[in-house]
Design a protein around this motif. Structure first.
Motif, PDB file in Angstrom:
ATOM      1  N   LYS A   1      23.828  41.622 -36.407  1.00 55.18           N
ATOM      2  CA  LYS A   1      23.755  40.248 -36.274  1.00 55.18           C
ATOM      3  C   LYS A   1      22.621  39.901 -35.177  1.00 55.18           C
ATOM      4  N   LEU A   2      22.470  40.807 -34.222  1.00 57.78           N
ATOM      5  CA  LEU A   2      21.669  40.284 -33.264  1.00 57.78           C
ATOM      6  C   LEU A   2      20.042  40.735 -33.804  1.00 57.78           C
TER       7      LEU A   2
ATOM      8  N   ILE B   1      18.561  43.205 -22.460  1.00 58.22           N
ATOM      9  CA  ILE B   1      19.943  43.267 -22.264  1.00 58.22           C
ATOM     10  C   ILE B   1      20.586  42.238 -23.526  1.00 58.22           C
ATOM     11  N   THR B   2      21.737  42.811 -23.559  1.00 58.33           N
ATOM     12  CA  THR B   2      22.810  41.984 -24.397  1.00 58.33           C
ATOM     13  C   THR B   2      23.704  40.885 -23.754  1.00 58.33           C
ATOM     14  N   PRO B   3      23.797  39.731 -23.355  1.00 58.86           N
ATOM     15  CA  PRO B   3      24.710  39.024 -23.000  1.00 58.86           C
ATOM     16  C   PRO B   3      25.853  38.812 -23.481  1.00 58.86           C
ATOM     17  N   PHE B   4      26.959  38.880 -22.768  1.00 58.78           N
ATOM     18  CA  PHE B   4      28.295  38.948 -23.186  1.00 58.78           C
ATOM     19  C   PHE B   4      29.084  37.857 -22.458  1.00 58.78           C
ATOM     20  N   HIS B   5      29.919  37.165 -23.364  1.00 55.18           N
ATOM     21  CA  HIS B   5      30.745  36.254 -22.695  1.00 55.18           C
ATOM     22  C   HIS B   5      31.835  36.886 -21.691  1.00 55.18           C
ATOM     23  N   GLU B   6      32.589  36.034 -21.068  1.00 55.74           N
ATOM     24  CA  GLU B   6      33.342  36.711 -19.970  1.00 55.74           C
ATOM     25  C   GLU B   6      34.510  37.426 -20.859  1.00 55.74           C
ATOM     26  N   ASP B   7      34.760  37.263 -22.106  1.00 58.66           N
ATOM     27  CA  ASP B   7      35.814  38.036 -22.668  1.00 58.66           C
ATOM     28  C   ASP B   7      35.453  39.278 -23.411  1.00 58.66           C
ATOM     29  N   GLY B   8      34.090  39.672 -23.210  1.00 60.16           N
ATOM     30  CA  GLY B   8      33.450  40.800 -23.670  1.00 60.16           C
ATOM     31  C   GLY B   8      32.660  40.567 -24.835  1.00 60.16           C
TER      32      GLY B   8
ATOM     33  N   GLY C   1      23.437  49.228 -26.589  1.00 60.02           N
ATOM     34  CA  GLY C   1      23.782  49.452 -27.864  1.00 60.02           C
ATOM     35  C   GLY C   1      24.900  50.389 -28.245  1.00 60.02           C
ATOM     36  N   ALA C   2      24.904  51.216 -27.228  1.00 62.28           N
ATOM     37  CA  ALA C   2      26.191  52.429 -27.365  1.00 62.28           C
ATOM     38  C   ALA C   2      27.333  51.819 -27.357  1.00 62.28           C
ATOM     39  N   VAL C   3      27.699  50.699 -26.998  1.00 60.32           N
ATOM     40  CA  VAL C   3      29.195  50.136 -26.897  1.00 60.32           C
ATOM     41  C   VAL C   3      29.109  49.153 -27.650  1.00 60.32           C
ATOM     42  N   MET C   4      28.491  48.753 -28.751  1.00 61.97           N
ATOM     43  CA  MET C   4      28.493  47.735 -29.542  1.00 61.97           C
ATOM     44  C   MET C   4      28.768  48.401 -30.997  1.00 61.97           C
ATOM     45  N   THR C   5      29.325  47.359 -31.829  1.00 62.85           N
ATOM     46  CA  THR C   5      29.279  47.713 -33.191  1.00 62.85           C
ATOM     47  C   THR C   5      28.506  47.605 -34.124  1.00 62.85           C
ATOM     48  N   GLU C   6      28.180  48.276 -35.164  1.00 59.18           N
ATOM     49  CA  GLU C   6      27.226  47.845 -36.345  1.00 59.18           C
ATOM     50  C   GLU C   6      26.927  46.522 -36.670  1.00 59.18           C
ATOM     51  N   ASP C   7      28.132  45.954 -36.800  1.00 61.63           N
ATOM     52  CA  ASP C   7      28.086  44.502 -37.290  1.00 61.63           C
ATOM     53  C   ASP C   7      27.387  43.658 -36.229  1.00 61.63           C
ATOM     54  N   GLU C   8      27.546  44.020 -34.795  1.00 64.12           N
ATOM     55  CA  GLU C   8      26.965  43.105 -33.832  1.00 64.12           C
ATOM     56  C   GLU C   8      25.829  43.478 -33.841  1.00 64.12           C
ATOM     57  N   LYS C   9      25.510  44.802 -33.918  1.00 64.96           N
ATOM     58  CA  LYS C   9      23.705  45.063 -33.717  1.00 64.96           C
ATOM     59  C   LYS C   9      22.999  44.165 -34.901  1.00 64.96           C
TER      60      LYS C   9
ATOM     61  N   VAL D   1      15.847  45.485 -29.448  1.00 60.62           N
ATOM     62  CA  VAL D   1      17.255  44.737 -29.701  1.00 60.62           C
ATOM     63  C   VAL D   1      18.180  46.080 -29.662  1.00 60.62           C
ATOM     64  N   ALA D   2      19.367  46.029 -28.697  1.00 63.72           N
ATOM     65  CA  ALA D   2      20.347  46.786 -28.764  1.00 63.72           C
ATOM     66  C   ALA D   2      20.350  48.322 -28.490  1.00 63.72           C
ATOM     67  N   ALA D   3      19.292  48.441 -27.727  1.00 60.63           N
ATOM     68  CA  ALA D   3      18.880  49.865 -27.152  1.00 60.63           C
ATOM     69  C   ALA D   3      19.701  50.055 -25.885  1.00 60.63           C
ATOM     70  N   THR D   4      19.277  51.264 -25.038  1.00 61.07           N
ATOM     71  CA  THR D   4      20.067  51.494 -24.025  1.00 61.07           C
ATOM     72  C   THR D   4      20.344  50.271 -23.067  1.00 61.07           C
ATOM     73  N   THR D   5      19.325  49.549 -22.639  1.00 61.14           N
ATOM     74  CA  THR D   5      19.368  48.485 -21.701  1.00 61.14           C
ATOM     75  C   THR D   5      20.108  47.323 -22.376  1.00 61.14           C
ATOM     76  N   GLY D   6      20.381  47.324 -23.812  1.00 63.14           N
ATOM     77  CA  GLY D   6      21.157  46.360 -24.335  1.00 63.14           C
ATOM     78  C   GLY D   6      22.454  46.762 -24.734  1.00 63.14           C
TER      79      GLY D   6
END
Length: 293
Positions: free
Chosen positions: A59-60, A12-19, A49-57, A42-47
């Motif tokens: 960095k992870l 999973i990818t943990p998020f802060h409450e602000d997303g 990844g489909a709603v993450m930016t490339e820069d976020e990925k 990292v940053a696959a379906t469970t993570g």
């Protein structure tokens, strides 16, 4: 030389409450599962990844590679349904220190087998990094046929593995029998881990391992060691949990459970929404049934 553990946690990818991404919680969670003997995807379906930016990925990817170097396998999900975009992301990923790449069968476009071959051939030619193909017809609307997959694995030495979530044991058996020696066949469905290992698979890219990492690895190792009865007993014991974590769209249940267990996994990103009261109750009961609550 890469080593391949019995279990690779599709984190999973943990998020802060602000997303925003909680990078510190991600690193802590990745280290936790590594200590339990798991590889990290990292940053696959469970993570999400489909709603993450490339820069976020990216960095992870770097955080995982830096934190886990020489400790476990780090796999980066770079697959998209756009061949050129996938190659561009691979180029941005190279040099970050990840061990392998995961590339999904193109979704929405639904290429035929010639298209699937050409897509993965172009990707393989673009990089020296090892590549796992991800076959998940339930999410992509199409599939790569087993003969096409095996042809790619023979033609391109850096196509080294498959995460198979087709739910088809005949498919897995064909790949096990016809892929090159040393090819890494992993189940992409927790509940089919033992059956796929039994027909020649190596392990699982797991969601359940967020909670039962050691148990999943122990079950697989028992079968590899010839203790088929122990492996079967563990499969039967944890099968309700393995299936229950998909009681609604993943990763909603497993992220809910990680939060319930006291880890700051945080919210989900739209279009996924938080678990309903009924799903939360189901998650709580599943955890109680295996002694985690």
């Amino acid at each position: 030389m890469l080593t391949f553990p019995n279990v690779i946690t599709a984190m999973i990818t943990p998020f802060h409450e602000d997303g925003s991404v909680n990078y510190e919680a991600f690193r802590e969670l990745a280290e936790k599962y590594t200590a339990q003997g798991s590889g990290i995807l990292v940053a696959a379906t469970t993570g999400e990844g489909a709603v993450m930016t490339e820069d976020e990925k990216l960095k992870l990817f770097k955080i995982a590679a830096d934190a886990l170097k020489d400790k476990t396998l780090v796999m980066a999900n770079v697959g998209t349904n756009n061949t050129a975009q996938t190659i561009d992301l691979i180029k941005r990923t190279e040099g970050l220190g990840v061990d392998a790449l995961l590339c999904i069968v193109p979704y929405y476009n639904k290429p035929n087998q010639d298209g699937c071959y050409a897509h993965f051939a172009a990707i393989a030619k673009s990089t020296k990094l090892p590549i796992f193909i991800y076959n998940v017809p339930g999410r992509t609307g199409g599939k790569i046929e087993a003969p096409t997959l095996c042809r790619l694995a023979h033609d391109f030495p850096n196509i080294i593995g498959l995460k198979d979530a087709s739910g088809d044991l005949d498919y897995a058996g064909y790949v096990a029998a016809n892929a090159p020696a040393g090819f890494h066949l992993y189940s992409g469905d927790d509940n089919l881990t033992l059956p796929i290992v039994a027909v020649g698979g190596e392990g699982v890219v797991s969601v359940a391992s967020h909670v039962i990492c050691k148990e999943m690895s122990e079950m697989i190792q028992a079968h590899k060691d010839g203790d088929v009865k122990k492996a079967a007993a563990m499969h039967q014991k944890y099968l309700p949990f393995m299936k229950g974590i998909f009681c609604t769209v993943s990763p909603v249940p497993i992220k809910t459970m990680v939060n319930m267990l006291g880890f700051p996994a945080g919210p989900l990103r739209l279009p996924l929404v938080e678990a309903s009261p009924e799903v939360r109750a189901k998650c709580q009961q599943l955890l109680k049934d295996i002694g985690r609550l």
